[in-house]
Design a protein around this motif. Structure first.
Motif, PDB file in Angstrom:
ATOM      1  N   VAL A 154      -7.339  10.248  -4.347  1.00 61.23           N
ATOM      2  CA  VAL A 154      -6.158   9.381  -4.387  1.00 61.23           C
ATOM      3  C   VAL A 154      -5.566   9.337  -2.988  1.00 61.23           C
ATOM      4  CG1 VAL A 154      -3.792   9.170  -5.248  1.00 61.23           C
ATOM      5  CG2 VAL A 154      -5.650   9.766  -6.828  1.00 61.23           C
ATOM      6  N   VAL A 155      -5.392   8.138  -2.472  1.00 60.84           N
ATOM      7  CA  VAL A 155      -4.814   7.962  -1.136  1.00 60.84           C
ATOM      8  C   VAL A 155      -3.310   7.754  -1.277  1.00 60.84           C
ATOM      9  CG1 VAL A 155      -4.831   6.611   0.995  1.00 60.84           C
ATOM     10  CG2 VAL A 155      -6.948   6.912  -0.320  1.00 60.84           C
ATOM     11  N   ASP A 156      -2.534   8.658  -0.687  1.00 66.91           N
ATOM     12  CA  ASP A 156      -1.078   8.524  -0.691  1.00 66.91           C
ATOM     13  C   ASP A 156      -0.644   8.009   0.679  1.00 66.91           C
ATOM     14  OD1 ASP A 156       1.713   9.026  -0.352  1.00 66.91           O
ATOM     15  OD2 ASP A 156       1.652  10.485  -1.984  1.00 66.91           O
ATOM     16  N   TRP A 157      -0.164   6.747   0.715  1.00 72.33           N
ATOM     17  CA  TRP A 157       0.322   6.172   1.968  1.00 72.33           C
ATOM     18  C   TRP A 157       1.808   5.803   1.845  1.00 72.33           C
ATOM     19  CZ3 TRP A 157       1.149   0.614   2.623  1.00 72.33           C
ATOM     20  CH2 TRP A 157       0.804  -0.163   1.515  1.00 72.33           C
ATOM     21  N   ASN A 158       2.537   6.643   1.098  1.00 76.88           N
ATOM     22  CA  ASN A 158       3.934   6.339   0.783  1.00 76.88           C
ATOM     23  C   ASN A 158       4.828   6.269   2.013  1.00 76.88           C
ATOM     24  OD1 ASN A 158       6.004   8.813   0.910  1.00 76.88           O
ATOM     25  ND2 ASN A 158       3.971   9.624   0.441  1.00 76.88           N
ATOM     26  N   ALA A 159       4.445   6.946   3.117  1.00 77.44           N
ATOM     27  CA  ALA A 159       5.284   6.929   4.319  1.00 77.44           C
ATOM     28  C   ALA A 159       5.532   5.509   4.799  1.00 77.44           C
ATOM     29  CB  ALA A 159       4.632   7.747   5.435  1.00 77.44           C
ATOM     30  N   LEU A 160       4.569   4.640   4.578  1.00 81.48           N
ATOM     31  CA  LEU A 160       4.697   3.243   4.985  1.00 81.48           C
ATOM     32  C   LEU A 160       4.941   2.321   3.797  1.00 81.48           C
ATOM     33  CD1 LEU A 160       4.645   1.285   7.323  1.00 81.48           C
ATOM     34  CD2 LEU A 160       2.162   1.269   7.212  1.00 81.48           C
ATOM     35  N   ALA A 161       4.334   2.643   2.666  1.00 79.86           N
ATOM     36  CA  ALA A 161       4.444   1.790   1.482  1.00 79.86           C
ATOM     37  C   ALA A 161       5.875   1.701   0.976  1.00 79.86           C
ATOM     38  CB  ALA A 161       3.543   2.321   0.365  1.00 79.86           C
ATOM     39  N   VAL A 172       7.757  -6.442   3.906  1.00 80.27           N
ATOM     40  CA  VAL A 172       7.195  -7.077   5.097  1.00 80.27           C
ATOM     41  C   VAL A 172       6.622  -6.022   6.045  1.00 80.27           C
ATOM     42  CG1 VAL A 172       7.734  -8.458   7.142  1.00 80.27           C
ATOM     43  CG2 VAL A 172       8.703  -9.090   4.926  1.00 80.27           C
ATOM     44  N   SER A 173       7.305  -4.886   6.163  1.00 82.21           N
ATOM     45  CA  SER A 173       6.806  -3.802   7.017  1.00 82.21           C
ATOM     46  C   SER A 173       5.520  -3.220   6.442  1.00 82.21           C
ATOM     47  CB  SER A 173       7.871  -2.706   7.151  1.00 82.21           C
ATOM     48  OG  SER A 173       9.060  -3.211   7.718  1.00 82.21           O
ATOM     49  N   ALA A 174       5.488  -3.053   5.124  1.00 85.55           N
ATOM     50  CA  ALA A 174       4.286  -2.511   4.482  1.00 85.55           C
ATOM     51  C   ALA A 174       3.090  -3.442   4.697  1.00 85.55           C
ATOM     52  CB  ALA A 174       4.540  -2.297   2.997  1.00 85.55           C
TER      53      ALA A 174
END
Length: 318
Positions: free
Chosen positions: A136-143, A148-150
């Motif tokens: 599982v890939v956790d990319w919550n720092a950006l998501a 628009v930023s995500a």
């Protein structure tokens, strides 16, 4: 006559920029024109998104694909993840990763994280039918920033994932013919980029209602070049998802659009994609029919050859 044209244009402009007041109701939305849209977080709660807001440049500078976290689940640890750190081979050797097993990779969408509902649902489905490595890939720092930023950060997240997979297989072993990437919403575009970074080597890629807003004509979007076989399941096309047939095989359950059966707000239809997919991994019971054109798909009038939707079969082609 000129006055009527001007008034019509003003009315359209106001309608496109009006703030919708009912949470989850996207009946106002016109693709490519509307400024606001309701989008669900990882638990299905709708949030109002401004598609014309400025990206958070500070966030993009400090949070990118380098912040990706990779959580390994296997039948030996089905609920407690082991973290594999890109570049640290010891985190592989001390984990339950086995190179000969199939490798399943799951990527969440906007305003979500590694614990969001789709991840345990799909992880449990995969582990229930096969002895696999599930990451599982956790990319919550950006998501979890502005939508628009995500969107702007998706290329970095996908590139980092692709490089991680190349490193993992080169370091610990594995076979690209056993690699299946699954991404929901923005995560579908993440796995598309990851697959292309890896040279299109993943044997399967599944896009679950690939995100639509700001992705029309976007060269970073998921496409058929991402893997040997790329499949899309469209459940909210034209609203939160892309309706166009961007994959090798494109499934349009119940017409591929809002509202999906059992959904009373449009954001619910978006999430149906991962619920339907998880069910097919377990039961492999949903069957589509080949369509002659996109209108047949939209109106559920297809009558051609049959083809299984979803599932986790690595040799699937179509």
């Amino acid at each position: 006559m000129k006055l009527l044209v001007v008034l019509s244009a003003l009315i359209a402009l106001c309608a496109g920029n009006a703030v919708p007041l009912v949470p989850g109701d996207n009946s106002h939305y016109v693709e490519g024109e509307s400024r606001y849209i309701w989008m669900p977080d990882g638990e299905g709660v709708p949030y109002l998104v401004d598609l014309q807001e400025s990206a958070d440049e500070g966030l993009l500078l400090n949070r990118n694909g380098n912040n990706n976290a990779y959580w390994l689940y296997t039948r030996l640890n089905p609920t407690n993840p082991q973290v594999i750190v890109h570049g640290d081979a010891n985190t592989i050797w001390s984990s339950n990763y086995v190179a000969s097993r199939p490798l399943k990779v799951i990527v969440h969408g906007w305003n979500s994280n590694g614990n969001s509902a789709m991840n345990p649902l799909i992880t449990d489905a995969f582990l229930g039918v096969s002895d696999a490595n599930v990451i599982v890939v956790d990319w919550n720092a950006l998501a979890n920033g502005f939508y628009v930023s995500a969107v702007r950060g998706v290329p970095s997240v996908g590139e980092s994932l692709g490089n991680f997979l190349v490193w993992l297989i080169n370091t610990a072993g594995g076979n690209w013919n056993n690699v299946h990437l699954v991404g929901f919403s923005l995560g579908a575009h993440v796995v598309g980029i990851a697959g292309r970074v890896a040279g299109g080597q993943p044997v399967r890629i599944t896009g679950l209602d690939p995100a639509g807003p700001l992705w029309g004509g976007n060269s970073n979007a998921l496409d058929a070049n991402a893997g040997a076989y790329v499949e899309c399941i469209h459940t909210d096309g034209g609203l939160l998802g892309i309706f166009d047939p961007i994959c090798d095989a494109n499934f349009y359950p119940n017409g591929g659009r809002n509202r999906q059966p059992g959904c009373w707000i449009s954001t619910c239809s978006h999430s149906r994609a991962y619920e339907l997919f998880a069910s097919t991994v377990i039961n492999n019971h949903l069957i589509g029919r080949l369509c002659d054109n996109i209108n047949q798909a939209r109106n559920s009038k297809c009558s051609g050859d049959t083809f299984q939707m979803g599932n986790g079969v690595l040799t699937k082609r179509g």
